[in-house]
Design a protein around this motif. Structure first.
Motif, PDB file in Angstrom:
ATOM      1  N   ALA A 232      -4.686   1.339  -6.015  1.00 41.96           N
ATOM      2  CA  ALA A 232      -4.562   2.789  -5.916  1.00 41.96           C
ATOM      3  C   ALA A 232      -5.154   3.397  -7.170  1.00 41.96           C
ATOM      4  O   ALA A 232      -5.058   2.825  -8.261  1.00 41.96           O
ATOM      5  CB  ALA A 232      -3.102   3.209  -5.773  1.00 41.96           C
TER       6      ALA A 232
ATOM      7  N   ILE B 146      -6.638   4.898  -2.053  1.00 42.11           N
ATOM      8  CA  ILE B 146      -6.084   3.547  -1.953  1.00 42.11           C
ATOM      9  C   ILE B 146      -7.074   2.697  -1.172  1.00 42.11           C
ATOM     10  O   ILE B 146      -7.618   3.142  -0.162  1.00 42.11           O
ATOM     11  CB  ILE B 146      -4.719   3.556  -1.248  1.00 42.11           C
ATOM     12  CG1 ILE B 146      -3.713   4.311  -2.103  1.00 42.11           C
ATOM     13  CG2 ILE B 146      -4.237   2.147  -0.978  1.00 42.11           C
ATOM     14  CD1 ILE B 146      -2.349   4.399  -1.502  1.00 42.11           C
TER      15      ILE B 146
ATOM     16  N   GLN C 209       0.827  -1.199   0.000  1.00 38.77           N
ATOM     17  CA  GLN C 209       0.000   0.000   0.000  1.00 38.77           C
ATOM     18  C   GLN C 209       0.869   1.260   0.000  1.00 38.77           C
ATOM     19  O   GLN C 209       0.530   2.242  -0.663  1.00 38.77           O
ATOM     20  CB  GLN C 209      -0.935  -0.004   1.207  1.00 38.77           C
ATOM     21  CG  GLN C 209      -2.003  -1.065   1.131  1.00 38.77           C
ATOM     22  CD  GLN C 209      -2.855  -1.117   2.367  1.00 38.77           C
ATOM     23  OE1 GLN C 209      -3.202  -0.089   2.924  1.00 38.77           O
ATOM     24  NE2 GLN C 209      -3.190  -2.325   2.808  1.00 38.77           N
TER      25      GLN C 209
ATOM     26  N   LEU D  92       2.209   1.718  -3.555  1.00 41.84           N
ATOM     27  CA  LEU D  92       1.137   2.224  -4.412  1.00 41.84           C
ATOM     28  C   LEU D  92       0.834   3.686  -4.110  1.00 41.84           C
ATOM     29  O   LEU D  92       0.584   4.479  -5.019  1.00 41.84           O
ATOM     30  CB  LEU D  92      -0.125   1.380  -4.232  1.00 41.84           C
ATOM     31  CG  LEU D  92      -0.051  -0.054  -4.738  1.00 41.84           C
ATOM     32  CD1 LEU D  92      -1.288  -0.824  -4.312  1.00 41.84           C
ATOM     33  CD2 LEU D  92       0.133  -0.090  -6.227  1.00 41.84           C
ATOM     34  N   SER D  93       0.880   4.055  -2.846  1.00 41.61           N
ATOM     35  CA  SER D  93       0.625   5.439  -2.451  1.00 41.61           C
ATOM     36  C   SER D  93       1.673   6.377  -3.039  1.00 41.61           C
ATOM     37  O   SER D  93       1.342   7.471  -3.508  1.00 41.61           O
ATOM     38  CB  SER D  93       0.610   5.554  -0.928  1.00 41.61           C
ATOM     39  OG  SER D  93       0.402   6.877  -0.535  1.00 41.61           O
TER      40      SER D  93
END
Length: 78
Positions: A54, A45, A23, A26-27
Motif C-alpha cells: 500500500a 494498493i 490487503q 493495508l487499505s
C-alpha cells in the motif's frame, strides 16, 4: 526439557502476505494516513511478487509543495 523445532511454511506465509485480508488491513492503514495528510493525497494498493503493498502519495502540486516543506507524509505515518 526437549527441544522444540519450528519450521516455517513459506508458501503459506506467501499466500497470507498476498491475501485479501492483508490487503484490507493495508487499505485501512493507508486510508488513515491519507486522511491525516489532507487534500491532494491519494492511496493505492497492489500485489507484488512477494506481498501486498500500500502507498500514499501526493497527487497535486500543492500537496507536493506541502510535503516538501513539512514532511507531511512522514509525520502522518507516525
Amino acid at each position: 526439557m526437549s527441544k522444540m523445532k519450528f519450521k516455517l511454511n513459506y508458501s503459506g506465509i506467501g499466500m497470507m502476505m498476498k491475501s485479501t485480508e492483508m490487503q484490507n488491513v493495508l487499505s485501512e492503514h493507508a486510508t488513515a494516513i491519507k486522511n491525516r495528510c489532507g487534500d491532494g493525497y491519494e492511496q493505492d494498493i497492489y500485489v507484488g511478487k512477494n506481498r501486498a503493498n500500500a502507498m500514499v502519495k501526493t497527487s497535486t502540486y500543492q500537496a507536493k509543495k506541502d510535503n516538501l516543506k513539512n514532511n507531511t507524509l512522514l509525520k502522518a505515518v507516525r
